[in-house]
Design a protein around this motif. Sequence first.
Motif, PDB file in Angstrom:
ATOM      1  N   TYR A 195     -26.363  97.416  -5.016  1.00 32.47           N
ATOM      2  CA  TYR A 195     -25.692  96.941  -3.824  1.00 32.47           C
ATOM      3  C   TYR A 195     -24.237  96.131  -3.833  1.00 32.47           C
ATOM      4  O   TYR A 195     -23.465  96.226  -2.962  1.00 32.47           O
ATOM      5  CB  TYR A 195     -26.713  95.931  -3.227  1.00 32.47           C
ATOM      6  CG  TYR A 195     -26.328  95.680  -1.674  1.00 32.47           C
ATOM      7  CD1 TYR A 195     -26.138  96.345  -0.725  1.00 32.47           C
ATOM      8  CD2 TYR A 195     -26.226  94.205  -1.530  1.00 32.47           C
ATOM      9  CE1 TYR A 195     -25.762  95.880   0.591  1.00 32.47           C
ATOM     10  CE2 TYR A 195     -25.692  93.537  -0.158  1.00 32.47           C
ATOM     11  CZ  TYR A 195     -25.481  94.557   0.686  1.00 32.47           C
ATOM     12  OH  TYR A 195     -25.085  94.250   2.002  1.00 32.47           O
ATOM     13  N   ASP A 196     -24.384  95.339  -4.989  1.00 34.98           N
ATOM     14  CA  ASP A 196     -22.977  94.540  -5.177  1.00 34.98           C
ATOM     15  C   ASP A 196     -21.974  95.512  -5.401  1.00 34.98           C
ATOM     16  O   ASP A 196     -20.660  95.086  -5.134  1.00 34.98           O
ATOM     17  CB  ASP A 196     -23.347  93.427  -6.311  1.00 34.98           C
ATOM     18  CG  ASP A 196     -24.244  92.324  -6.195  1.00 34.98           C
ATOM     19  OD1 ASP A 196     -24.344  92.354  -4.961  1.00 34.98           O
ATOM     20  OD2 ASP A 196     -24.472  91.797  -7.094  1.00 34.98           O
ATOM     21  N   ALA A 197     -22.149  96.483  -6.298  1.00 37.89           N
ATOM     22  CA  ALA A 197     -21.024  97.573  -6.342  1.00 37.89           C
ATOM     23  C   ALA A 197     -20.486  98.087  -4.977  1.00 37.89           C
ATOM     24  O   ALA A 197     -19.318  98.194  -4.699  1.00 37.89           O
ATOM     25  CB  ALA A 197     -21.332  98.507  -7.482  1.00 37.89           C
ATOM     26  N   LEU A 198     -21.421  98.388  -4.267  1.00 40.77           N
ATOM     27  CA  LEU A 198     -21.087  98.857  -2.896  1.00 40.77           C
ATOM     28  C   LEU A 198     -20.513  97.983  -1.993  1.00 40.77           C
ATOM     29  O   LEU A 198     -19.266  98.342  -1.576  1.00 40.77           O
ATOM     30  CB  LEU A 198     -22.184  99.369  -2.034  1.00 40.77           C
ATOM     31  CG  LEU A 198     -22.097  99.849  -0.729  1.00 40.77           C
ATOM     32  CD1 LEU A 198     -21.401 101.407  -0.605  1.00 40.77           C
ATOM     33  CD2 LEU A 198     -23.579 100.044   0.016  1.00 40.77           C
ATOM     34  N   THR A 199     -20.862  96.688  -1.973  1.00 42.80           N
ATOM     35  CA  THR A 199     -20.210  95.783  -1.218  1.00 42.80           C
ATOM     36  C   THR A 199     -18.566  95.590  -1.769  1.00 42.80           C
ATOM     37  O   THR A 199     -17.608  95.171  -1.041  1.00 42.80           O
ATOM     38  CB  THR A 199     -20.764  94.357  -1.113  1.00 42.80           C
ATOM     39  OG1 THR A 199     -20.908  93.897  -2.464  1.00 42.80           O
ATOM     40  CG2 THR A 199     -22.136  94.490  -0.499  1.00 42.80           C
ATOM     41  N   ALA A 200     -18.441  95.429  -2.853  1.00 42.81           N
ATOM     42  CA  ALA A 200     -17.237  95.110  -3.405  1.00 42.81           C
ATOM     43  C   ALA A 200     -16.385  96.208  -3.396  1.00 42.81           C
ATOM     44  O   ALA A 200     -15.084  96.123  -3.027  1.00 42.81           O
ATOM     45  CB  ALA A 200     -17.330  94.990  -4.890  1.00 42.81           C
ATOM     46  N   THR A 201     -17.048  97.585  -3.345  1.00 41.92           N
ATOM     47  CA  THR A 201     -16.068  98.835  -3.105  1.00 41.92           C
ATOM     48  C   THR A 201     -15.623  98.685  -1.642  1.00 41.92           C
ATOM     49  O   THR A 201     -14.232  99.122  -1.240  1.00 41.92           O
ATOM     50  CB  THR A 201     -16.926 100.195  -3.172  1.00 41.92           C
ATOM     51  OG1 THR A 201     -17.142 100.170  -4.794  1.00 41.92           O
ATOM     52  CG2 THR A 201     -15.915 101.272  -2.975  1.00 41.92           C
ATOM     53  N   MET A 202     -16.300  98.394  -0.531  1.00 44.99           N
ATOM     54  CA  MET A 202     -16.106  98.396   0.795  1.00 44.99           C
ATOM     55  C   MET A 202     -15.231  97.390   1.246  1.00 44.99           C
ATOM     56  O   MET A 202     -14.485  97.580   2.273  1.00 44.99           O
ATOM     57  CB  MET A 202     -17.624  98.716   1.398  1.00 44.99           C
ATOM     58  CG  MET A 202     -18.021  99.859   1.397  1.00 44.99           C
ATOM     59  SD  MET A 202     -17.301 101.552   1.301  1.00 44.99           S
ATOM     60  CE  MET A 202     -16.779 101.353   2.873  1.00 44.99           C
ATOM     61  N   ARG A 203     -15.701  96.062   0.830  1.00 46.97           N
ATOM     62  CA  ARG A 203     -15.139  95.088   1.140  1.00 46.97           C
ATOM     63  C   ARG A 203     -13.646  94.484   0.804  1.00 46.97           C
ATOM     64  O   ARG A 203     -12.807  93.961   1.389  1.00 46.97           O
ATOM     65  CB  ARG A 203     -15.961  93.716   1.192  1.00 46.97           C
ATOM     66  CG  ARG A 203     -17.240  93.865   2.009  1.00 46.97           C
ATOM     67  CD  ARG A 203     -18.118  92.874   1.919  1.00 46.97           C
ATOM     68  NE  ARG A 203     -19.330  93.059   2.605  1.00 46.97           N
ATOM     69  CZ  ARG A 203     -20.337  92.388   2.607  1.00 46.97           C
ATOM     70  NH1 ARG A 203     -20.752  91.232   1.955  1.00 46.97           N
ATOM     71  NH2 ARG A 203     -21.468  92.709   3.661  1.00 46.97           N
ATOM     72  N   ASP A 204     -13.400  95.292  -0.431  1.00 43.30           N
ATOM     73  CA  ASP A 204     -12.000  94.981  -0.945  1.00 43.30           C
ATOM     74  C   ASP A 204     -11.514  96.537  -1.622  1.00 43.30           C
ATOM     75  O   ASP A 204     -11.558  97.063  -2.599  1.00 43.30           O
ATOM     76  CB  ASP A 204     -12.052  94.313  -2.166  1.00 43.30           C
ATOM     77  CG  ASP A 204     -10.623  93.971  -2.852  1.00 43.30           C
ATOM     78  OD1 ASP A 204      -9.572  94.277  -2.272  1.00 43.30           O
ATOM     79  OD2 ASP A 204     -10.797  93.633  -4.024  1.00 43.30           O
ATOM     80  N   PRO A 205     -11.074  97.249  -0.446  1.00 45.68           N
ATOM     81  CA  PRO A 205     -10.829  98.791  -0.643  1.00 45.68           C
ATOM     82  C   PRO A 205      -9.905  98.947  -1.969  1.00 45.68           C
ATOM     83  O   PRO A 205      -8.765  98.265  -1.944  1.00 45.68           O
ATOM     84  CB  PRO A 205     -10.464  99.466   0.514  1.00 45.68           C
ATOM     85  CG  PRO A 205     -10.661  98.368   1.439  1.00 45.68           C
ATOM     86  CD  PRO A 205     -10.868  96.924   0.796  1.00 45.68           C
ATOM     87  N   SER A 206      -9.810 100.136  -2.366  1.00 40.32           N
ATOM     88  CA  SER A 206      -8.842 100.703  -3.344  1.00 40.32           C
ATOM     89  C   SER A 206      -7.635 100.889  -2.967  1.00 40.32           C
ATOM     90  O   SER A 206      -7.639 101.749  -1.921  1.00 40.32           O
ATOM     91  CB  SER A 206      -9.609 101.673  -4.369  1.00 40.32           C
ATOM     92  OG  SER A 206      -8.703 102.315  -5.113  1.00 40.32           O
ATOM     93  N   PRO A 207      -6.525 100.774  -3.640  1.00 38.92           N
ATOM     94  CA  PRO A 207      -5.279 101.247  -3.231  1.00 38.92           C
ATOM     95  C   PRO A 207      -5.160 102.611  -3.325  1.00 38.92           C
ATOM     96  O   PRO A 207      -4.204 103.186  -2.817  1.00 38.92           O
ATOM     97  CB  PRO A 207      -4.293 100.302  -4.003  1.00 38.92           C
ATOM     98  CG  PRO A 207      -5.001  99.928  -5.137  1.00 38.92           C
ATOM     99  CD  PRO A 207      -6.258  99.892  -4.626  1.00 38.92           C
TER     100      PRO A 207
END
Length: 327
Positions: free
Chosen positions: A42-54
């Motif tokens: 879940y932490d990986a999902l939140t990190a991906t979605m809340r700080d989008p990759s360039p």
Amino acid sequence: MATTTLHIVEVDPHDDHLLRAFWDNEQVAQRAERRDPVLRTYDALTATMRDPSPYYGRVLLAAVDGDELIGGVDVSWPLQDNTHLGEIEVNVRPDRWRQGIGRLLHETAIGRLRAQSRTTVIGEACESPDGDGPAVPFATALGYASSHLEHHLVLALPADVEELPPDAAYTVVTWAERCPDEHVAAYVAMRNQMETDVPIGDLELEPVLLDEERVRVSEARTARSYQRLVAAALHDAGGAMVGYSELFLPHGETYAQQDDTLVMPDHRGSRLGLRLKQANLALLHRDHPERKLLHTWTAPGNAAMIRTNERFGFRVVERMHEMQRKI
């Protein structure tokens, strides 16, 4: 339960309740028919979605019936490379399978990719080693074809592996998280060699060539959810870096993932890949005794890596198909 109130919504990454429900659904759907799946935390999902990759666009869409989330689809698309491509992963709660929900989510996702001018879509579908499981038939019914196959293997830890004697021609160095500055140019070159060497079957993919900036961005983003362990080989005649192998350790989990292992072409045939994997395994045993399982993926035609995996004692637990279709 009737589906008259069924509708598709876009998941707000900052809506903790909906994002958690999306992740919970993903976990339940994937674990229903798979053995030892490797799923994002879940932490990986939140990190991906809340700080989008360039480098990637991404949206999560959810199927909601009344006030219950019963399915979801992760839709992503590269922004700088392979700009013809989109990726889709559909997950539906098992008690709602075969009710058209997955198809509805898929078609909604295709609409999002059309809006991004994508012409090809890919996704993963896993099945047992004997070919059982619902994912491949579901994708096939949607018009996908299997375009690349890899075996998913696991190794119980700690592993009793006979170590090779040192090779006087090479020195193995290791690091965690961030490649040392003095090695980064060689590391980028090896990562790009991996991009061109890795088997992709019939997938319509162009190699994604990296530079130092992109590697540093990747390292920083990965460190939010994973610890990275890298073993690399220096050729003692001149000090050139000629091979690497890396592991990812998800935060808060008890398993590790074996990712890339590469030896540069002029140094193949010396069992250097095996030595690099052994070095990483030694780090796992010494510093991370909480890790009980090591996962890896290998194309069935990669004879050299299959021999290496067999020597370690890996066993196949499922087959992973890369499915592809035109939009």
